[in-house]
Design an enzyme around this catalytic site. Structure first.
Site, PDB file in Angstrom:
ATOM      1  N   PHE A 156     105.430   4.659 -37.154  1.00 15.16           N
ATOM      2  CA  PHE A 156     105.094   6.105 -36.864  1.00 15.16           C
ATOM      3  C   PHE A 156     106.000   6.622 -35.670  1.00 15.16           C
ATOM      4  CE2 PHE A 156     101.432   4.588 -38.851  1.00 15.16           C
ATOM      5  CZ  PHE A 156     101.082   5.767 -39.889  1.00 15.16           C
ATOM      6  N   ASP A 157     106.929   7.733 -35.894  1.00 17.41           N
ATOM      7  CA  ASP A 157     107.195   8.595 -34.583  1.00 17.41           C
ATOM      8  C   ASP A 157     105.888   9.194 -34.191  1.00 17.41           C
ATOM      9  OD1 ASP A 157     108.805   9.633 -32.297  1.00 17.41           O
ATOM     10  OD2 ASP A 157     109.038  11.428 -34.266  1.00 17.41           O
ATOM     11  N   GLY A 158     105.835   9.702 -33.150  1.00 16.16           N
ATOM     12  CA  GLY A 158     104.826  10.722 -32.181  1.00 16.16           C
ATOM     13  C   GLY A 158     104.995  12.025 -32.425  1.00 16.16           C
ATOM     14  N   ASP A 204     110.328  12.585 -38.063  1.00 16.32           N
ATOM     15  CA  ASP A 204     110.818  13.990 -38.213  1.00 16.32           C
ATOM     16  C   ASP A 204     112.147  14.406 -37.859  1.00 16.32           C
ATOM     17  OD1 ASP A 204     110.771  15.874 -35.338  1.00 16.32           O
ATOM     18  OD2 ASP A 204     110.130  13.691 -35.308  1.00 16.32           O
TER      19      ASP A 204
END
Length: 300
Positions: free
Chosen positions: A154-156, A268
């Protein structure tokens, strides 16, 4: 149980059929699918992930811990080839929604879905606006993995967390971002669209003895020290353990995702999506300030 909804075009390779739909219309598409009804479809971009997830069982009873529901803009008639392909590949998928051209995301609450994966960008945007974790997968051939463990990265900001810090970075630059994170280092970040999904993965991991979980998670973020502190304290305050955390300071993420052997990565920003998708299935999360401009659907 973890429940995923997945579109037919991410589970199987339907590129040829979709080209016919775009160039020749619905009638030609229907004829094409019906004439190949008993011809199994090849695996799509999300097939390896789905196959691994469906093999996760409760350690004591052997009961399933993950359910996958098929959602599709096909109707039941043209969708029969998809169900035949599910049977051919031995996937334990029994529930499906065929919406006949309508958006299937309206059914997500009734299905109890924690994650929605689709090749239709507008459906993903609608699902996120409705409060679901969702990602747009760019369709391509599947990549086989020999590792039985499910590895999810995951990106944050704007994925696990909200985009509140990203907004400050966009408006005030790096110095303003760092100052904000320092001042609020003990204040947890607001949850983003994937917080509940990450929590669900964490809950599944806790069912297994240490070191034996079939799921491994990683945070792969452009943040670096000292802004890492707020991230760590936020996850701690949520009661979520993440297995690996990579603070890359703006470096490209693709090589690190290869090293992690990610089955899927959620991001995102399209710049990172494009480079990461060359090596691993990558879901674009159209949420937050970097996605505020109108995003045209790449797969009408």
């Amino acid at each position: 149980m973890l429940t995923l909804a997945i579109s037919s075009r991410t589970l199987f390779d339907l590129d040829e059929a979709h080209k016919i739909f775009l160039t020749e219309g619905l009638s030609a598409y229907r004829s094409y699918q019906l004439s190949r009804e008993n011809e199994p479809l090849e695996p799509g971009v999300a097939f390896p992930l789905v196959h691994k997830l469906l093999n996760i069982k409760y350690p004591e009873s052997g009961e399933d811990l993950v359910e996958v529901v098929l959602v599709s803009r096909n109707n039941g008639d043209t969708g029969l080839r998809i169900f035949n392909s599910i049977e051919h590949h031995g996937l334990n998928i029994s529930r499906a929604v065929f919406s006949n051209g309508g958006s299937p995301y309206d059914y997500l609450p009734a299905l109890g879905v924690e994650l929605f994966l689709s090749a239709h960008n507008s459906d993903v945007i609608g699902a996120i606006k409705a409060g679901h974790a969702a990602a747009h997968l760019m369709t391509r051939k599947s990549m086989k993995s020999q590792d039985p463990q499910v590895r999810i990265a995951f990106d944050g900001d704007a994925v696990i967390f909200s985009d509140e810090s990203e907004q400050i970075y966009q408006s005030g630059g790096l110095d303003a971002f760092r100052q904000n994170e320092h001042e609020l280092q003990h204040q947890p970040l607001t949850p983003g669209p994937f917080e509940r999904f990450l929590k669900k993965l964490h809950d599944l991991q806790t069912l297994f003895p240490p070191g034996e979980s079939p799921i491994r998670t990683a945070l792969v973020t452009a943040r670096s020290a000292p802004s890492h502190k707020r991230v760590i304290l936020t996850l701690r305050s949520w009661g979520i353990r993440i297995d690996e955390a990579l603070f890359l300071g703006g470096r490209d993420k693709s090589d690190f995702l290869k090293s992690f052997r990610a089955d899927i990565f959620f991001e995102d920003q399209l710049t990172y999506v494009k480079t990461a998708s060359e090596h691993t299935a990558t879901g674009h999360v159209p949420y937050g300030i970097t996605n505020n401009t109108t995003v045209k659907d790449k797969n009408p």
